[in-house]
Design a protein around this motif. Structure first.
Motif, PDB file in Angstrom:
ATOM      1  N   CYS A 151       0.840  -1.201   0.000  1.00  0.00           N
ATOM      2  CA  CYS A 151       0.000   0.000   0.000  1.00  0.00           C
ATOM      3  C   CYS A 151       0.875   1.251   0.000  1.00  0.00           C
ATOM      4  CB  CYS A 151      -0.945   0.002   1.197  1.00  0.00           C
ATOM      5  SG  CYS A 151      -2.141   1.339   1.139  1.00  0.00           S
ATOM      6  N   THR A 206      -6.122   3.411  -3.200  1.00  0.00           N
ATOM      7  CA  THR A 206      -5.854   4.816  -2.893  1.00  0.00           C
ATOM      8  C   THR A 206      -5.289   5.579  -4.088  1.00  0.00           C
ATOM      9  OG1 THR A 206      -3.801   3.999  -1.890  1.00  0.00           O
ATOM     10  CG2 THR A 206      -5.583   4.596  -0.392  1.00  0.00           C
ATOM     11  N   VAL A 207      -4.650   4.884  -5.018  1.00  0.00           N
ATOM     12  CA  VAL A 207      -4.073   5.568  -6.184  1.00  0.00           C
ATOM     13  C   VAL A 207      -5.177   6.148  -7.070  1.00  0.00           C
ATOM     14  CG1 VAL A 207      -3.963   3.624  -7.818  1.00  0.00           C
ATOM     15  CG2 VAL A 207      -2.173   5.372  -7.855  1.00  0.00           C
ATOM     16  N   HIS A 256      -0.113  12.591  -5.375  1.00  0.00           N
ATOM     17  CA  HIS A 256       1.255  12.155  -5.078  1.00  0.00           C
ATOM     18  C   HIS A 256       1.440  10.671  -5.369  1.00  0.00           C
ATOM     19  CE1 HIS A 256      -1.074  11.218  -1.482  1.00  0.00           C
ATOM     20  NE2 HIS A 256      -0.109  10.428  -1.062  1.00  0.00           N
ATOM     21  N   LEU A 257       0.378   9.882  -5.174  1.00  0.00           N
ATOM     22  CA  LEU A 257       0.472   8.454  -5.468  1.00  0.00           C
ATOM     23  C   LEU A 257       0.523   8.204  -6.970  1.00  0.00           C
ATOM     24  CD1 LEU A 257      -1.998   6.881  -2.870  1.00  0.00           C
ATOM     25  CD2 LEU A 257       0.493   7.131  -2.724  1.00  0.00           C
ATOM     26  N   ARG A 258      -0.245   8.967  -7.708  1.00  0.00           N
ATOM     27  CA  ARG A 258      -0.199   8.814  -9.167  1.00  0.00           C
ATOM     28  C   ARG A 258       1.151   9.262  -9.725  1.00  0.00           C
ATOM     29  NH1 ARG A 258      -5.469   9.873  -7.950  1.00  0.00           N
ATOM     30  NH2 ARG A 258      -5.312  12.144  -8.043  1.00  0.00           N
ATOM     31  N   PHE A 275      -7.870   7.726  -5.772  1.00  0.00           N
ATOM     32  CA  PHE A 275      -8.565   8.783  -5.045  1.00  0.00           C
ATOM     33  C   PHE A 275      -8.202  10.155  -5.620  1.00  0.00           C
ATOM     34  CE2 PHE A 275      -8.775   6.264  -0.760  1.00  0.00           C
ATOM     35  CZ  PHE A 275      -9.521   5.279  -1.385  1.00  0.00           C
ATOM     36  N   ASP A 301       5.371   9.989  -1.368  1.00  0.00           N
ATOM     37  CA  ASP A 301       5.369  10.887  -2.514  1.00  0.00           C
ATOM     38  C   ASP A 301       6.444  10.453  -3.517  1.00  0.00           C
ATOM     39  OD1 ASP A 301       7.785  11.633  -1.333  1.00  0.00           O
ATOM     40  OD2 ASP A 301       7.069  13.605  -0.703  1.00  0.00           O
ATOM     41  N   SER A 323       2.409   4.619   0.107  1.00  0.00           N
ATOM     42  CA  SER A 323       1.700   5.833   0.527  1.00  0.00           C
ATOM     43  C   SER A 323       2.576   7.083   0.480  1.00  0.00           C
ATOM     44  CB  SER A 323       1.157   5.658   1.950  1.00  0.00           C
ATOM     45  OG  SER A 323       2.217   5.378   2.861  1.00  0.00           O
ATOM     46  N   ARG A 360     -15.281   3.960  -3.328  1.00  0.00           N
ATOM     47  CA  ARG A 360     -14.611   4.314  -2.082  1.00  0.00           C
ATOM     48  C   ARG A 360     -15.609   4.351  -0.921  1.00  0.00           C
ATOM     49  NH1 ARG A 360     -10.878   9.766  -0.959  1.00  0.00           N
ATOM     50  NH2 ARG A 360     -10.205   9.155   1.137  1.00  0.00           N
ATOM     51  N   ASN A 392      -7.847  12.884  -4.104  1.00  0.00           N
ATOM     52  CA  ASN A 392      -6.937  13.639  -3.233  1.00  0.00           C
ATOM     53  C   ASN A 392      -5.564  12.990  -3.108  1.00  0.00           C
ATOM     54  OD1 ASN A 392      -7.688  11.425  -1.732  1.00  0.00           O
ATOM     55  ND2 ASN A 392      -8.006  12.552   0.185  1.00  0.00           N
ATOM     56  N   ALA A 393      -5.194  12.123  -4.054  1.00  0.00           N
ATOM     57  CA  ALA A 393      -3.917  11.410  -3.977  1.00  0.00           C
ATOM     58  C   ALA A 393      -3.075  11.591  -5.233  1.00  0.00           C
ATOM     59  CB  ALA A 393      -4.166   9.923  -3.714  1.00  0.00           C
TER      60      ALA A 393
END
Length: 281
Positions: free
Chosen positions: A180, A203-204, A211-213, A206, A184, A182, A239, A208-209
């Motif tokens: 998972c 989460t990728v 940074h994950l992408r 979401f 940056d 998380s 979600r 609001n994410a």
């Protein structure tokens, strides 16, 4: 009988090429949905996943009981391999960490047990004196992964710098999976530089994410995995609803879109990464 209970998200479009779920908790999904009359047993979850192209699953242990359960399931279900460990938040609660860890050691050598984890550090749910037991347990698991020659599956919550500190101090195993992921882009680069695999959950997807992408876009394709962490972290557009391995295609499609590469290419890379890390199912 329907494979997926009516109160769960609908199945996504099947993938063009099979992939695996690198991190799931079939036992927790079954317990949370209830198995009496629901048909949502581990076997039903495996069947539902296979129908959308998720043909292999990694059942992850979080304590002695779940680790033993997963190891046993993997001997009976060809689609499943297991990992065994004491979860970072479990370690501080144990009256005898050494005794519990001895049971994990005994399980780790089984042929259908293919990894050690999830272990690591969690500064969100554990604080104060509990952090000492947590770090000690993490070090135990690192040593065990190297001893049995199996991948280490790392849980990292709000502990990026300390995760790297402990791994660098102990000497990381040859194969490490950041479960998972998380962090940056900067943290992703540090992990990639060390040869770790980044496993992306729902989460990728979401909003609001970003940074994950960004992390998913910069990591080499041969160091990327996907997971559900079911029943948690359900991808968009579901979600907040219960997660399960059959929803992996949503995350895989998000990664392909983020990277701007064909979906089949991403599927084939993820599948090859799994075989290289964990061996044939």
């Amino acid at each position: 009988m329907k494979v997926i209970p009516e109160n769960l998200p609908r199945a996504p479009e099947p993938l063009p090429s099979p992939v695996f779920d690198s991190h799931t908790h079939l036992d927790i999904v079954a317990a949370e949905r209830g198995t009496a009359g629901s048909g949502w047993s581990a076997a039903a979850q495996i069947e539902a996943a296979a129908k959308v192209g998720v043909d292999r699953l990694v059942q992850v242990g979080v304590d002695v009981a779940s680790s033993a359960w997963g190891a046993d399931l993997a001997t009976r279900e060809n689609a499943v391999v297991a990992t065994v460990a004491l979860h970072p938040n479990e370690a501080p609660r144990l009256a005898d960490l050494d005794a519990a860890f001895a049971e994990i050691v005994a399980l780790a050598s089984q042929p259908r047990v293919r990894g050690v984890g999830e272990t690591g550090l969690d500064f969100f749910r554990t604080t104060g004196e509990g952090l000492k037991a947590q770090e000690l347990s993490f070090r135990y698991h690192i040593a065990l992964a190297k001893q049995v020659g199996k991948p280490l599956i790392v849980h990292d919550r709000d502990a990026h710098a300390d995760i790297l500190r402990v791994l660098d101090d102990e000497g990381a195993p040859d194969r490490v999976v950041m479960h998972c992921f998380s962090g940056d882009a900067d943290f992703a680069r540090e992990c990639v530089r060390r040869g770790f695999h980044l496993s992306f959950a729902g989460t990728v997807t979401f909003k609001n994410a970003p940074h994950l992408r960004e992390a998913a876009a910069l990591a080499p394709l041969d160091q990327i995995l996907v997971e559900t962490d079911a029943p948690y972290l359900t991808p968009m557009p579901f979600r907040g609803k219960p997660n399960a391995s059959y929803l992996i295609p949503l995350t895989v499609r998000a990664i392909a879109e983020t990277r701007g590469v064909p979906l089949t290419e991403v599927c084939e890379a993820i599948s090859a990464n799994g075989e290289r890390l964990l061996g044939p199912w």
